[in-house]
Design a protein around this motif. Sequence first.
Motif, mmCIF file in Angstrom:
data_model
loop_
_atom_site.group_PDB
_atom_site.id
_atom_site.type_symbol
_atom_site.label_atom_id
_atom_site.label_comp_id
_atom_site.label_asym_id
_atom_site.label_seq_id
_atom_site.Cartn_x
_atom_site.Cartn_y
_atom_site.Cartn_z
ATOM 1 N N CYS A 34 -35.108 -10.560 -41.471
ATOM 2 C CA CYS A 34 -34.490 -10.552 -40.097
ATOM 3 C C CYS A 34 -33.851 -8.968 -39.719
ATOM 4 O O CYS A 34 -34.220 -8.644 -38.650
ATOM 5 C CB CYS A 34 -33.322 -11.348 -40.052
ATOM 6 S SG CYS A 34 -32.111 -11.181 -41.376
ATOM 7 N N ASN A 35 -33.429 -8.201 -40.708
ATOM 8 C CA ASN A 35 -32.865 -6.828 -40.315
ATOM 9 C C ASN A 35 -33.829 -6.018 -40.213
ATOM 10 O O ASN A 35 -33.657 -5.179 -39.369
ATOM 11 C CB ASN A 35 -32.006 -6.482 -41.621
ATOM 12 C CG ASN A 35 -30.668 -7.099 -41.761
ATOM 13 O OD1 ASN A 35 -29.882 -7.404 -40.542
ATOM 14 N ND2 ASN A 35 -30.433 -7.900 -42.814
ATOM 15 N N MET A 36 -35.201 -6.234 -40.664
ATOM 16 C CA MET A 36 -36.281 -5.094 -40.669
ATOM 17 C C MET A 36 -36.627 -5.392 -39.254
ATOM 18 O O MET A 36 -37.092 -4.352 -38.395
ATOM 19 C CB MET A 36 -37.400 -5.476 -41.645
ATOM 20 C CG MET A 36 -36.965 -4.921 -42.972
ATOM 21 S SD MET A 36 -38.158 -5.485 -44.126
ATOM 22 C CE MET A 36 -39.689 -4.560 -43.556
ATOM 23 N N ILE A 37 -36.963 -6.702 -38.892
ATOM 24 C CA ILE A 37 -37.415 -6.929 -37.362
ATOM 25 C C ILE A 37 -36.259 -6.413 -36.491
ATOM 26 O O ILE A 37 -36.791 -5.899 -35.351
ATOM 27 C CB ILE A 37 -37.810 -8.468 -37.226
ATOM 28 C CG1 ILE A 37 -38.732 -8.954 -38.108
ATOM 29 C CG2 ILE A 37 -37.769 -8.653 -35.952
ATOM 30 C CD1 ILE A 37 -39.294 -10.153 -38.027
ATOM 31 N N ASP A 95 -43.099 -0.724 -47.532
ATOM 32 C CA ASP A 95 -43.654 -0.085 -48.499
ATOM 33 C C ASP A 95 -42.458 0.504 -49.555
ATOM 34 O O ASP A 95 -42.526 0.504 -50.888
ATOM 35 C CB ASP A 95 -44.477 1.025 -48.262
ATOM 36 C CG ASP A 95 -45.874 0.502 -47.667
ATOM 37 O OD1 ASP A 95 -45.930 -0.625 -47.757
ATOM 38 O OD2 ASP A 95 -46.694 1.435 -46.873
ATOM 39 N N VAL A 96 -41.597 0.977 -48.923
ATOM 40 C CA VAL A 96 -40.394 1.283 -49.771
ATOM 41 C C VAL A 96 -39.510 0.459 -50.374
ATOM 42 O O VAL A 96 -39.169 0.544 -51.512
ATOM 43 C CB VAL A 96 -39.321 2.432 -49.014
ATOM 44 C CG1 VAL A 96 -37.834 2.727 -49.742
ATOM 45 C CG2 VAL A 96 -39.831 3.618 -48.374
ATOM 46 N N ALA A 97 -39.426 -0.780 -49.590
ATOM 47 C CA ALA A 97 -38.799 -1.902 -50.379
ATOM 48 C C ALA A 97 -39.387 -2.270 -51.614
ATOM 49 O O ALA A 97 -38.743 -2.993 -52.351
ATOM 50 C CB ALA A 97 -38.786 -2.760 -49.296
ATOM 51 N N GLY A 101 -36.092 -2.599 -53.059
ATOM 52 C CA GLY A 101 -35.733 -3.771 -52.410
ATOM 53 C C GLY A 101 -35.506 -3.642 -50.885
ATOM 54 O O GLY A 101 -35.278 -2.539 -50.465
ATOM 55 N N GLN A 102 -35.680 -4.876 -50.217
ATOM 56 C CA GLN A 102 -35.640 -4.869 -48.947
ATOM 57 C C GLN A 102 -34.422 -4.267 -48.226
ATOM 58 O O GLN A 102 -34.630 -3.776 -47.329
ATOM 59 C CB GLN A 102 -36.104 -6.388 -48.263
ATOM 60 C CG GLN A 102 -37.329 -6.884 -48.782
ATOM 61 C CD GLN A 102 -37.773 -8.245 -48.452
ATOM 62 O OE1 GLN A 102 -36.708 -9.114 -48.740
ATOM 63 N NE2 GLN A 102 -38.736 -8.703 -47.850
ATOM 64 N N ALA A 236 -34.272 -16.186 -50.577
ATOM 65 C CA ALA A 236 -34.854 -15.028 -49.904
ATOM 66 C C ALA A 236 -34.331 -13.785 -50.213
ATOM 67 O O ALA A 236 -34.765 -12.629 -49.464
ATOM 68 C CB ALA A 236 -34.802 -15.148 -48.269
ATOM 69 N N ALA A 237 -33.109 -13.819 -50.742
ATOM 70 C CA ALA A 237 -32.229 -12.144 -50.988
ATOM 71 C C ALA A 237 -33.264 -11.529 -52.109
ATOM 72 O O ALA A 237 -33.887 -12.248 -52.948
ATOM 73 C CB ALA A 237 -31.141 -12.520 -51.552
ATOM 74 N N ASP A 238 -33.071 -10.132 -52.287
ATOM 75 C CA ASP A 238 -33.678 -9.694 -53.243
ATOM 76 C C ASP A 238 -33.258 -9.724 -54.439
ATOM 77 O O ASP A 238 -32.334 -10.362 -54.789
ATOM 78 C CB ASP A 238 -33.247 -8.116 -53.410
ATOM 79 C CG ASP A 238 -34.028 -7.585 -51.825
ATOM 80 O OD1 ASP A 238 -33.675 -6.400 -51.372
ATOM 81 O OD2 ASP A 238 -34.883 -7.904 -51.468
#
Length: 238
Positions: A34-37, A95-97, A101-102, A236-238
């Motif tokens: 959600c935060n990436m979007i 890619d970095v995630a 981690g996301q 869904a958390a890392d």
Amino acid sequence: SEQIGTRTLSCAYVKPTQSGGIKVRTANLNYVTCNMIATALSTAGVTNCEVVAACPYEVSGTGALTGVMKAYESASGLDSTKKDLAAKEVVVTGDVAQQVGQDNATNIINQAKMQIIGDNIQNADEIYNIVYNIAEQNGVSLSQDEIDTIVSLLQQIAQQNYDIQEMKKTLANIQQNLEQSKAEAEGQPTPTPIESDVADEGTGEDITTNVDSGALGGNVKETSTEDPGLAEETGAAD
């Protein structure tokens, strides 16, 4: 094209709003959160919007992101350059995630964007130092290639014209969400939520809260900008 692909299995529902910031809820997306979007939408020039992106089973979610952009573009219009940068931002973050981690990847890029946009910084060396220092402050180790890729993206973003005050508010809300998510995951007291100085002027039903998770069956992985603990609760958390 390598990350986004040529077909989509996920879908998106978008509601442009007049206030309330950017609200996003996802289900069964494992590459984008959600935060990436939300932060990508800010790069695309969006300031107020509600988004639900989902799939009946786990997928990357890049197709849903493409759908979000196209839906918003159809409803309200988007600058093509900013839209392309938003897509690049999600790919770079994703890619970095894979290495850090996301939340860490999103956190670094979001914090850097806040500082660069807020201080109108466009110089590559200055942006490099900002990214390096933010990563170090967060205890995250980035490779030289990762830093260079992030710097290149942020330099392109810095050259665009944005409503600085609106974007700063959006990025601050995302940052608050990331910090709350991290605190909840570590069992620490959560930060005090940021109170918006703009009232939600009768936008009607919030599509990010009016969902039926049971429709997707069991073991649904969800994230929400309005409920950072949801990712932890649903796995869904890392």
